[in-house]
Design a protein around this motif. Structure first.
Motif, PDB file in Angstrom:
ATOM      1  N   THR A 135     -15.791  90.779  48.731  1.00  0.00           N
ATOM      2  CA  THR A 135     -16.047  90.880  50.080  1.00  0.00           C
ATOM      3  C   THR A 135     -14.758  90.582  50.569  1.00  0.00           C
ATOM      4  N   GLN A 183     -16.035  89.198  40.380  1.00  0.00           N
ATOM      5  CA  GLN A 183     -17.459  89.095  40.431  1.00  0.00           C
ATOM      6  C   GLN A 183     -18.369  89.644  39.341  1.00  0.00           C
ATOM      7  N   ALA A 197     -18.567  87.352  48.034  1.00  0.00           N
ATOM      8  CA  ALA A 197     -18.595  87.794  46.829  1.00  0.00           C
ATOM      9  C   ALA A 197     -17.051  87.854  46.221  1.00  0.00           C
ATOM     10  N   THR A 198     -16.364  88.275  45.291  1.00  0.00           N
ATOM     11  CA  THR A 198     -14.856  88.189  45.556  1.00  0.00           C
ATOM     12  C   THR A 198     -14.432  89.425  46.202  1.00  0.00           C
ATOM     13  N   MET A 250     -18.908  80.878  45.837  1.00  0.00           N
ATOM     14  CA  MET A 250     -18.614  82.091  45.050  1.00  0.00           C
ATOM     15  C   MET A 250     -19.284  81.917  43.651  1.00  0.00           C
ATOM     16  N   ALA A 262     -18.619  83.629  40.022  1.00  0.00           N
ATOM     17  CA  ALA A 262     -18.752  85.189  39.945  1.00  0.00           C
ATOM     18  C   ALA A 262     -18.028  84.019  38.481  1.00  0.00           C
TER      19      ALA A 262
END
Ligand code: HEC
Length: 300
Positions: free
Chosen positions: A57, A89, A54-55, A72, A74
């Motif tokens: 993270t 996200q 996830a972005t 990713m 998103a």
């Protein structure tokens, strides 16, 4: 695989399949590298798998991801240039966007062919780097960074993704080079090739099985199709492929004659060069685009 395909509403299978195939072979090639049966047994370099992240993270723990290959999923936040945008996200409105500022991840897609749209949901594949123009130049040698100066400063030192694939909601890869619209003679040629392919396949089997009816029927179909192929190249003023098509037509005709007179060895002899003509002409005059479609080579 099945879920991916059925989820790909709107994407024609003709486009979605080569994409999935491309992804699978790309991943397979990555994973299987060094294990090819015919290859010398050099110690296989460990291949890093693609890690879904996830972005937020990545933004929270960038050091963990530098040098990693990730995917990713998103949405597009800021469109920064022809080949650069940022993702975060959630699809957010302007107010939320301001709040999330600094939470987005810069994506550099050197091969991006089509513009991304604001808030579009994308899956990007690539390597995470600590953004710095020099680092990008090292990683993506042919890429000319086209970011405005203020964007360079904004993202400098932050995690960024150098993307090799950018998949949209219709499962199309926006880094693909797509073919230009087909001209009428290309469309005609394409229809002919789609007839030639199965006819030639059936012909080979029927010659092996000494089947007069099937051989004759397909030899006639090939004879007619190659006469049309010949005419197309003639109208384009291309002597070489015109000659190859004429030879293919003559070989199809020879097979027809041989089959009706029961001369199966002669039929086999003519089928050899007929089959070789396909590859000869394709190598010189056919081009495959990233979506799997074929066209006449643009340079010809
Ligand atoms: C004289 C040149 C020439 C010869 C001979 C030729 N082809 Fe082609 N073929 C082309 C070109 C050019 C294309 C790409 C144009 C297109 O499909 O629009 C093509 C495309 C194709 C395609 C892709 C069609 C598609 O779009 O899915 C197939 C399949 C094919 N050829 C089969 C054959 C087979 C089988 C033979 C031999 C029996 C053959 N061709 C002989 C020139 C040739």
């Amino acid at each position: 695989m099945r879920t991916l395909m059925t989820a790909g509403r709107g994407a024609s299978t003709a486009i979605a399949l080569p994409l999935l195939f491309g992804l699978c072979t790309a991943l397979g090639a990555q994973q299987g590298r060094g294990r090819g049966a015919a290859e010398p047994q050099a110690p296989a370099a460990p291949v890093k798998p693609l890690v879904p992240v996830a972005t937020n993270t990545v933004v929270a723990h960038p050091e963990t991801y530098y040098g990693e290959r990730v995917t990713m999923t998103a949405s597009v936040q800021n469109i920064l240039s022809k080949s650069a945008f940022s993702v975060a996200q959630k699809t957010v409105g302007d107010a939320a966007k301001a709040k999330m500022s600094g939470q987005d991840v810069l994506v550099l897609a050197p091969k991006l062919q089509a513009a991304v749209t604001p808030n579009a949901y994308l899956t990007v594949f690539g390597e995470v780097v600590k953004f710095d123009p020099e680092e990008v130049a090292k990683k993506a040698k042919d890429y000319k960074l086209d970011l405005p100066a203020d964007a360079i400063e904004k993202y400098r030192g932050k995690p960024a993704l150098i993307a090799t694939a950018v998949i949209n909601e219709s499962f199309l890869d926006l880094t693909w080079r797509m073919p230009p619209p087909a001209t009428p003679d290309e469309e005609a040629l394409d229809r002919l090739m789609k007839k030639i392919q199965p006819a030639f396949g059936a012909l080979r089997g029927s010659i092996d099985g000494s089947n007069v009816d099937v051989t004759t029927q397909n030899a006639v179909a090939l004879k007619q199709a190659f006469a049309e192929v010949e005419a197309i190249w003639k109208s384009r003023g291309k002597t070489e492929p015109m000659q190859w098509a004429a030879d293919a037509r003559k070989n199809a005709e020879a097979i027809e004659t041989a089959a009706t007179t029961g001369k199966w060895e002669a039929a086999k002899t003519a089928a050899g060069p007929l089959g070789q003509a396909c590859g000869t002409c394709h190598t010189a005059y056919r081009e495959r685009f990233d979506d799997g479609s074929y066209r006449i080579k643009t340079s010809k």
